[in-house]
Design an enzyme around this catalytic site. Structure first.
Site, mmCIF file in Angstrom:
data_model
loop_
_atom_site.group_PDB
_atom_site.id
_atom_site.type_symbol
_atom_site.label_atom_id
_atom_site.label_comp_id
_atom_site.label_asym_id
_atom_site.label_seq_id
_atom_site.Cartn_x
_atom_site.Cartn_y
_atom_site.Cartn_z
ATOM 1 N N TYR A 263 20.574 58.783 17.533
ATOM 2 C CA TYR A 263 19.656 58.137 16.584
ATOM 3 C C TYR A 263 18.205 58.448 16.920
ATOM 4 C CZ TYR A 263 23.707 55.806 14.702
ATOM 5 O OH TYR A 263 24.923 55.582 14.121
ATOM 6 N N ARG B 36 23.193 36.298 5.066
ATOM 7 C CA ARG B 36 22.260 37.406 5.239
ATOM 8 C C ARG B 36 21.314 37.578 4.046
ATOM 9 N NH1 ARG B 36 22.641 42.215 7.482
ATOM 10 N NH2 ARG B 36 20.739 42.410 6.291
ATOM 11 N N ASP C 299 23.063 45.025 17.099
ATOM 12 C CA ASP C 299 23.274 46.442 16.788
ATOM 13 C C ASP C 299 22.904 47.260 18.012
ATOM 14 O OD1 ASP C 299 23.856 48.308 14.326
ATOM 15 O OD2 ASP C 299 22.295 49.271 15.508
ATOM 16 N N ARG D 241 29.803 42.983 6.624
ATOM 17 C CA ARG D 241 29.835 43.057 5.160
ATOM 18 C C ARG D 241 31.181 42.792 4.493
ATOM 19 N NH1 ARG D 241 27.019 48.688 4.997
ATOM 20 N NH2 ARG D 241 28.159 48.722 6.964
ATOM 21 N N ARG E 21 33.526 45.423 14.396
ATOM 22 C CA ARG E 21 32.814 45.060 13.164
ATOM 23 C C ARG E 21 33.537 43.961 12.377
ATOM 24 N NH1 ARG E 21 28.661 49.183 11.088
ATOM 25 N NH2 ARG E 21 28.308 50.379 12.974
HETATM 26 O O1 1CP Z 1 31.220 42.247 14.286
HETATM 27 C C1 1CP Z 1 30.645 43.286 14.590
HETATM 28 O O2 1CP Z 1 31.218 44.170 15.250
HETATM 29 C C2 1CP Z 1 29.253 43.500 14.093
HETATM 30 C C3 1CP Z 1 28.215 43.813 15.135
HETATM 31 C C4 1CP Z 1 27.784 45.276 15.160
HETATM 32 C C5 1CP Z 1 28.149 46.250 16.100
HETATM 33 C C6 1CP Z 1 29.154 46.102 17.220
HETATM 34 C C7 1CP Z 1 26.851 45.880 14.278
HETATM 35 C C8 1CP Z 1 26.207 45.219 13.144
HETATM 36 N N1 1CP Z 1 26.623 47.162 14.725
HETATM 37 C C9 1CP Z 1 27.389 47.417 15.806
HETATM 38 C C10 1CP Z 1 27.411 48.629 16.647
HETATM 39 C C11 1CP Z 1 26.978 49.903 16.057
HETATM 40 N N2 1CP Z 1 25.864 50.159 15.289
HETATM 41 C C12 1CP Z 1 27.613 51.123 16.327
HETATM 42 C C13 1CP Z 1 28.814 51.280 17.212
HETATM 43 C C14 1CP Z 1 30.050 50.821 16.510
HETATM 44 C C15 1CP Z 1 30.660 51.772 15.527
HETATM 45 O O3 1CP Z 1 30.890 52.931 15.871
HETATM 46 O O4 1CP Z 1 30.955 51.317 14.414
HETATM 47 C C16 1CP Z 1 26.903 52.130 15.662
HETATM 48 C C17 1CP Z 1 27.212 53.603 15.636
HETATM 49 C C18 1CP Z 1 25.797 51.515 15.009
HETATM 50 C C19 1CP Z 1 24.756 52.159 14.216
HETATM 51 C C20 1CP Z 1 24.707 51.588 12.851
HETATM 52 N N3 1CP Z 1 24.116 50.387 12.572
HETATM 53 C C21 1CP Z 1 25.274 52.103 11.659
HETATM 54 C C22 1CP Z 1 26.046 53.408 11.532
HETATM 55 C C23 1CP Z 1 25.199 54.474 10.905
HETATM 56 C C24 1CP Z 1 25.795 55.859 11.065
HETATM 57 O O5 1CP Z 1 25.307 56.621 11.921
HETATM 58 O O6 1CP Z 1 26.734 56.186 10.320
HETATM 59 C C25 1CP Z 1 24.988 51.191 10.628
HETATM 60 C C26 1CP Z 1 25.353 51.270 9.184
HETATM 61 C C27 1CP Z 1 24.267 50.114 11.233
HETATM 62 C C28 1CP Z 1 23.788 48.850 10.592
HETATM 63 C C29 1CP Z 1 24.640 47.677 10.867
HETATM 64 N N4 1CP Z 1 24.942 47.209 12.130
HETATM 65 C C30 1CP Z 1 25.718 46.070 12.034
HETATM 66 C C31 1CP Z 1 25.894 45.804 10.620
HETATM 67 C C32 1CP Z 1 26.657 44.620 10.078
HETATM 68 C C33 1CP Z 1 25.239 46.816 9.921
HETATM 69 C C34 1CP Z 1 25.144 46.964 8.418
HETATM 70 C C35 1CP Z 1 23.797 46.598 7.943
HETATM 71 C C36 1CP Z 1 23.693 45.337 7.157
HETATM 72 O O7 1CP Z 1 24.600 44.476 7.085
HETATM 73 O O8 1CP Z 1 22.617 45.177 6.534
#
Ligand code: 1CP
Length: 345
Positions: free
Chosen positions: A153, A42, A78, A33, A29
């Site tokens: 999910y 964004r 994602d 953010r 990540r």
């Molecule tokens: O640089 C990077 O790594 C960003 C790319 C990225 C990746 C690798 C995003 C963007 N998501 C992910 C993978 C991801 N998504 C995982 C596996 C990684 C981890 O364990 O952290 C998981 C579980 C998700 C699911 C997800 N998507 C969540 C978690 C929710 C929960 O169950 O607690 C969330 C908050 C998201 C949204 C998301 N995905 C990515 C971003 C930047 C965001 C935030 C939303 C936004 O900016 O509006």
């Protein structure tokens, strides 16, 4: 830039267990953010829309590479994007995460989910190709969600702490579970194939929530499907990384799923993680909250991680889970520079 620069990059060398001139570092990540430049681009674009715009994906993926000089980029997307692409009704809700309109509970629900083909994700192919051109000698990591984490999910309908409905399906409806896990394994493998075919140099399979099951249940009901995804991508020859959170009790099994590199959660001392995955390369695992400590404390702990990593055939420095959104990017910049300096040989 030449192909050999890329193949000889510290990240890919470490992932293959070859000697390196410095320990490579990137952050799960690393885009997102915590970066003001991310928040800026964004503005007014939803998360899923941003994932489908190659120019935006390229810009966001490059931002942390420019800022930190990390040794790898991770494709901005994602784990639920491929589901959206094949028509599953879902959204990524700001401040919540992925939300699925009609949770999957029955065999009919599973059978209604299409398989993924490259035609579903032309914008992914385009974004990866564009990125690989811009990144030159810096490797691009493609990624997908592992079957258990994506299943959570789909079954829960959104983020969950206990994964109770998911595990109830796993315990009580093994045939539905098997069909669902096979379906997701196929989708994740196809999605990784698209990214590698377009030029990604490595892949990471995120099984973020695999730590929610017992060792016996992991071995019986999760591991075979992760093994299938990693096996399917093995033929491409790119290094594979496999990571999950709270996975100390199953780390050896996660290694057996077939990845060259096992990501170690921050809870497991890295020396112990190296021992558990016996003979494989490791990635990790500084506690992501250490960036909120005084810089010298963070760097001292980073030194301990680097020291422990020396026992593995290859070590890729990372946090032990994703960057926390309130992280000060300057701390990650200092951390990156420090890892490069103290590990230089
Ligand atoms: O640089 C990077 O790594 C960003 C790319 C990225 C990746 C690798 C995003 C963007 N998501 C992910 C993978 C991801 N998504 C995982 C596996 C990684 C981890 O364990 O952290 C998981 C579980 C998700 C699911 C997800 N998507 C969540 C978690 C929710 C929960 O169950 O607690 C969330 C908050 C998201 C949204 C998301 N995905 C990515 C971003 C930047 C965001 C935030 C939303 C936004 O900016 O509006």
């Amino acid at each position: 830039m030449s192909h050999s620069d890329l193949a000889d990059s510290a990240f890919l060398r470490a992932a293959r267990g070859e000697p390196v001139q410095h320990t490579p570092v990137w952050f799960m990540r690393q885009a997102g953010r915590s970066l003001p430049e991310y928040l800026k681009v964004r503005e007014g674009v939803t998360m899923l829309d941003s994932c489908m715009q190659p120019d935006l994906v390229t810009e966001i993926t490059l931002q942390p590479v420019r800022r930190y000089g990390v040794d790898a980029a991770i494709f901005f997307s994602d784990i639920v994007l491929p589901l959206k692409a094949i028509g599953v009704d879902l959204d990524i809700v700001a401040g919540v995460g992925p939300v699925v309109a009609n949770p999957v509970r029955t065999l009919a629900d599973v059978e209604a989910i299409p398989d993924l083909t490259p035609e579903h994700v032309p914008y992914i192919t385009q974004a990866v190709q564009q990125l690989v051109g811009e990144l030159g000698g810096t490797p691009l990591i493609g990624f997908a969600g592992a079957p258990f984490t994506v299943a959570s999910y789909l079954v829960e309908g959104g983020p969950s702490k206990e994964h109770a409905k998911t595990k109830a399906l796993m315990f009580g409806a093994p045939e539905v579970w098997d069909a669902l896990m096979r379906k997701i394994a196929g989708i994740s493998a196809a999605y990784l194939h698209v990214q590698v075919a377009a030029g990604a140099s490595a892949v990471q399979l995120f099984d973020s929530w695999a730590g929610a099951v017992t060792r016996a249940d992991y071995e019986r009901s999760v591991l075979p499907y992760s093994t299938s995804v990693l096996g399917a991508i093995g033929e491409t020859g790119v290094p594979r990384i496999h990571f999950g959170v709270g996975t100390g009790e199953i780390l050896d099994l996660m290694g057996q799923a077939g990845a060259e590199v096992v990501g170690v959660d921050w809870r497991v001392p890295l020396a112990e993680g190296v021992r558990r995955v016996g003979g494989r390369c490791v990635q990790g695992n500084l506690d992501p909250t250490l960036v909120f400590a005084p810089t010298e404390v963070m760097l001292e702990r980073a030194d301990q991680v680097l020291e422990a990593g020396k026992a593995a055939p290859g070590h890729i420095f990372n946090l032990g889970h994703g960057v926390i959104p309130s992280t000060d990017p300057d701390q990650l910049a200092r951390l990156t520079d420090h890892v490069h300096q103290v590990s230089a040989r």
